[in-house]
Write a protein that holds these residues in place. Structure first.
Motif, mmCIF file in Angstrom:
data_model
loop_
_atom_site.group_PDB
_atom_site.id
_atom_site.type_symbol
_atom_site.label_atom_id
_atom_site.label_comp_id
_atom_site.label_asym_id
_atom_site.label_seq_id
_atom_site.Cartn_x
_atom_site.Cartn_y
_atom_site.Cartn_z
ATOM 1 N N ARG A 267 8.011 -9.254 -23.212
ATOM 2 C CA ARG A 267 8.272 -10.166 -22.094
ATOM 3 C C ARG A 267 7.577 -11.513 -22.322
ATOM 4 N N SER A 268 6.326 -11.470 -22.783
ATOM 5 C CA SER A 268 5.560 -12.699 -22.995
ATOM 6 C C SER A 268 6.222 -13.584 -24.036
ATOM 7 N N ARG B 192 5.585 -14.036 -10.643
ATOM 8 C CA ARG B 192 6.012 -14.373 -12.014
ATOM 9 C C ARG B 192 4.757 -14.590 -12.860
ATOM 10 N N ARG C 229 9.271 -13.479 -25.082
ATOM 11 C CA ARG C 229 10.599 -13.926 -24.620
ATOM 12 C C ARG C 229 10.404 -15.167 -23.732
ATOM 13 N N ALA C 230 9.430 -15.116 -22.831
ATOM 14 C CA ALA C 230 9.162 -16.267 -21.950
ATOM 15 C C ALA C 230 8.789 -17.491 -22.773
ATOM 16 N N GLU D 122 6.228 -3.598 -23.821
ATOM 17 C CA GLU D 122 7.066 -4.385 -22.895
ATOM 18 C C GLU D 122 6.374 -5.687 -22.497
ATOM 19 N N ASP E 218 5.156 -6.947 -8.764
ATOM 20 C CA ASP E 218 6.262 -7.449 -9.571
ATOM 21 C C ASP E 218 6.927 -8.686 -8.971
#
Lengths: 388, 349
Positions: free
Chosen positions: B166-167, B290, B169-170, B162, B287
């Motif tokens: 996530r990385s 960001r 995708r960013a 994950e 969380d």
């Protein structure tokens, strides 16, 4: 905004030799660091940060050796910086450490520079093939010899000046127990008749390859007040860099060196360096660089530096002693060589230089340079604390 | 009374797998021009210059001496170099500005990993007598750390996947990143790390300009003030460290004042997914923060510049008003041995 005054309260060196096979890299640096701490009568716990320097990592074949050396230098849990500015690195490393104190980021900083050339092969380390770049012209001597010849042509210096420097420095080294070369049977004639390596530089006019380390403990005004021995006070320090090769460069007397010295003198309030500075530890890896740097550093007019050497002014008992310790010509653990100049300057104004002590030395310049006469670092230390 | 110092400009190259067509100087020059252009400053206006790089990437001694040509160091400049990630060059420059000797500083870093085999090259960082001769590579060492985390119950392979997703995708919003968008986790490289858990190998350069006090306000609409910056090192030997924790990161963060108030944004230099787990714990990031909006080192990891890029990315978000208090982190050495933390803040809006 005023800076915190910076004091040298501890100096430590190893005995410099061709190969220290009895110690690891960690053992070598720890020996110098422990001697500096002992001189300051401090322990590892008194050190807030460690700043370490050395010349190329290829000289020992260890990439970023500060990572491996963190434990040996008591740096675990502390900030540790690693400086690398070619041959000037020992000086630059001390200046970065001094900035930490001057900026009041830390009160007491251990700074150390080393080279253990016997671990690897410096010649090979400098000779890795690079596409589209000229090779290093058979070592550093090959690079610098043309600049020496240019100096001789410009200044009209007689051809014996280089030998005089080498003879002086090797005799000075006999008075320094840490110096690498102890040539008890040295004579001027032996220097003059040694083999020619890179015309006009003879074998006895070149620096050796050494294993060795040098360390200093730098501290603030409060730390200096607790010092068991007289501190050396930093009166000025600067670094300057210029490109290695370009059409406008004066390779005989680089502007970066002149600007760097001028900045140091301005900080220290020196207007006449020849009169106001008592002695110089100068980075002279090839003998002819003594007269060249005498001019570059403002101790002589252009073309006149060799006259000081010839007249004996730079001898240990002269009016402006140069390289009292024996200099780089007698001891050259490359990464440490600059710091040794800075540390020897500090020993002189502290009156701790032993047999090579200059009587009454109150203000002494430490000087280092690196690359193709491209990087310069210098500091002036004094026996008295700076004003303010 | 200490002076306030801010990051006022940041520039970076596109990070790419190879840059065979350009030298280090050629890779660096557009970045230096870019960062100077952002402030209107010229080389001669800069009070202090400091760089970070490593000879071992270039495969030659004194590799940084030619990079100086890219700065245009004439007339001569006040300049220094650390054989470390550029984040530490920034630290040296920050100290220099704190002394009052200079009001502006140019910091740059670069690394070309493409000429060699990075996993092999990095083994040369290890204890040269007992460890380096065994050639344990950087992925194998990170895998030891990842397995220790899994064994301790701190993470599992699903969470690592994950983090990777996530990385990257960013990173679709980061034009300089090397790996963007969906990227398969793939096979194991060294168990338990899969391809997706590892950083891409790439070449790149970055540069930052620092300025003090009013000079910073003149040069930048919203300077990213360095409220604190500190770095700490740990023991080298992996056998004497708890690989599931990073006490040096925690200490550096404490000294930098990171725990005094919460941060809204964090740029972590975590080349491996598992290292983000360690760093989040050490930095007490929940969380609400960001993390790695740039994609982080999993999207682009030019060795020696990746740490400086974290500071630059965090500062840029402050400049743009997208963050008010950001944390930037850089690491060096095997398994997070050495860590730097900076806290950056914008003026209140």
């Amino acid at each position: 905004m005023s800076k915190e005054p910076v004091a040298v309260v501890g100096v430590g060196q190893t005995k410099h030799v061709a190969a220290r096979r009895d110690v690891s890299l960690a053992g070598l640096v720890r020996e110098a660091a422990q001697r500096a701490l002992a001189d300051a009568e401090l322990t590892w716990a008194d050190v807030d940060a460690v700043v370490i320097g050395k010349a190329p990592d290829f000289f020992e074949g260890v990439m970023m050796p500060e990572l491996y050396l963190a434990d040996a230098l008591g740096a675990v849990g502390k900030p540790m910086l690693r400086v690398h500015t070619a041959g000037s690195v020992g000086g630059s490393t001390a200046l970065v450490a001094a900035s930490l104190v001057a900026a009041r980021v830390h009160a007491t900083v251990l700074t150390l520079a080393f080279e253990k050339q016997s671990e690897s092969n410096a010649m090979w380390g400098l000779s890795l093939p690079i596409p589209f770049q000229q090779p290093l012209l058979a070592g550093a001597g090959g690079f610098f010899a043309p600049h020496v010849r240019a100096y001789i042509r410009r200044s009209g210096a007689p051809d014996n000046i280089g030998s005089l420097v080498a003879y002086k420095d090797r005799r000075n080294a006999l008075k320094n127990p840490y110096a690498h070369l102890h040539e008890h049977d040295i004579t001027l004639d032996k220097v003059r008749s040694s083999p020619m390596l890179w015309d006009p530089i003879r074998y006895s006019e070149t620096c050796p390859s050494s294993d060795g380390a040098c360390a200093m403990v730098l501290t603030d005004r409060t730390g200096a007040a607790r010092s068991p021995r007289p501190p050396a006070w930093m009166l000025g320090g600067a670094m300057r860099s210029e490109p290695t090769l370009f059409a406008g460069k004066d390779a005989v007397s680089p502007r970066a060196g002149r600007d760097c010295a001028a900045d140091v003198y301005r900080q220290a309030g020196i207007t006449d360096p020849r009169r106001e500075i008592d002695a110089v530890e100068m980075y002279v890896p090839f003998s002819w660089y003594e007269p060249m740097w005498l001019e570059n550093l403002g101790f002589a007019e252009e073309g006149e530096g060799w006259k000081l050497t010839e007249a004996g002014v730079t001898e240990l008992d002269g009016d402006l002693p140069v390289d009292m310790s024996g200099g780089v010509l007698s001891t050259n653990p490359i990464g440490a060589s600059g710091m040794i100049r800075f540390a020897e300057a500090a020993l002189q104004v502290r009156g701790q230089a032993g047999e090579h002590q200059v009587d009454g030395a109150r203000k002494v310049l430490g000087h280092a340079y690196g690359g193709g006469s491209q990087f310069f670092s210098m500091w002036l230390v004094g026996a008295d604390a700076p004003d303010s | 009374m200490t002076r306030d110092i801010a990051v006022v400009a940041f520039a970076q190259s596109d990070i790419r797998r190879t840059t065979e067509e350009s030298s280090e100087v050629e890779m660096l020059m557009p970045v230096l021009h870019d960062v100077l252009h952002r402030t209107g400053l010229k080389t001669a206006d800069i009070g202090f210059t400091c760089s970070g790089s490593s000879d071992y990437l270039a495969g030659r001694a004194f590799s940084f001496t030619l990079a100086l040509d890219g700065v245009g160091a004439w007339p001569p400049i006040s300049e220094s170099h650390v054989e470390m990630d550029g984040a530490w060059a920034l630290y040296e420059a920050w100290v220099k500005l704190r002394t009052g000797d200079a009001d502006t500083a140019l910091v740059y870093a670069y690394g070309k990993s493409s000429p060699g085999h990075l996993r092999d090259v990095l083994t040369r960082q290890l204890d040269p007598y007992y460890v380096a001769p065994l050639w344990p590579d950087s992925v194998a060492l990170a895998a030891l750390q990842a397995q220790a985390l899994i064994d301790a119950g701190d993470t599992d392979e699903r969470e690592l996947a994950e983090i990777a997703a996530r990385s990257r995708r960013a990173a679709t919003l980061n034009p300089h990143a090397q790996q963007r968008g969906s990227h398969p986790q793939g096979d194991y490289v060294v168990t338990p790390l899969r391809h997706g858990d590892c950083p891409p190998i790439g070449d790149g350069a970055a540069a930052v300009i620092l300025a003090a006090g009013d000079r910073a306000r003149e040069l930048c609409d919203r300077p990213a003030w360095i409220r604190g910056i500190d770095h700490r090192i740990e023991a080298h030997s992996l056998g004497v460290r708890d690989l599931t924790d990073s006490p040096s990161t925690r200490l550096a963060a404490e000294k930098a004042g990171a725990f005094e108030r919460p941060v809204d944004t964090a740029e972590l230099h975590a080349p491996f997914t598992s290292q983000e787990v360690v760093l989040r714990k050490a930095l007490k990031l929940d969380d609400s923060v960001r993390v790695n909006l740039s994609g982080g080192a999993l999207a682009a990891n030019p060795v020696m510049a990746a740490g400086l890029i974290r500071i630059g990315e965090a500062a840029t978000r402050v400049h743009r008003g997208e963050a008010d208090r950001a944390l930037a982190h850089a690491t060096s050495g095997p398994c997070l041995q050495q860590n730097l933390v900076a806290v950056l803040e914008g003026d209140p809006r």
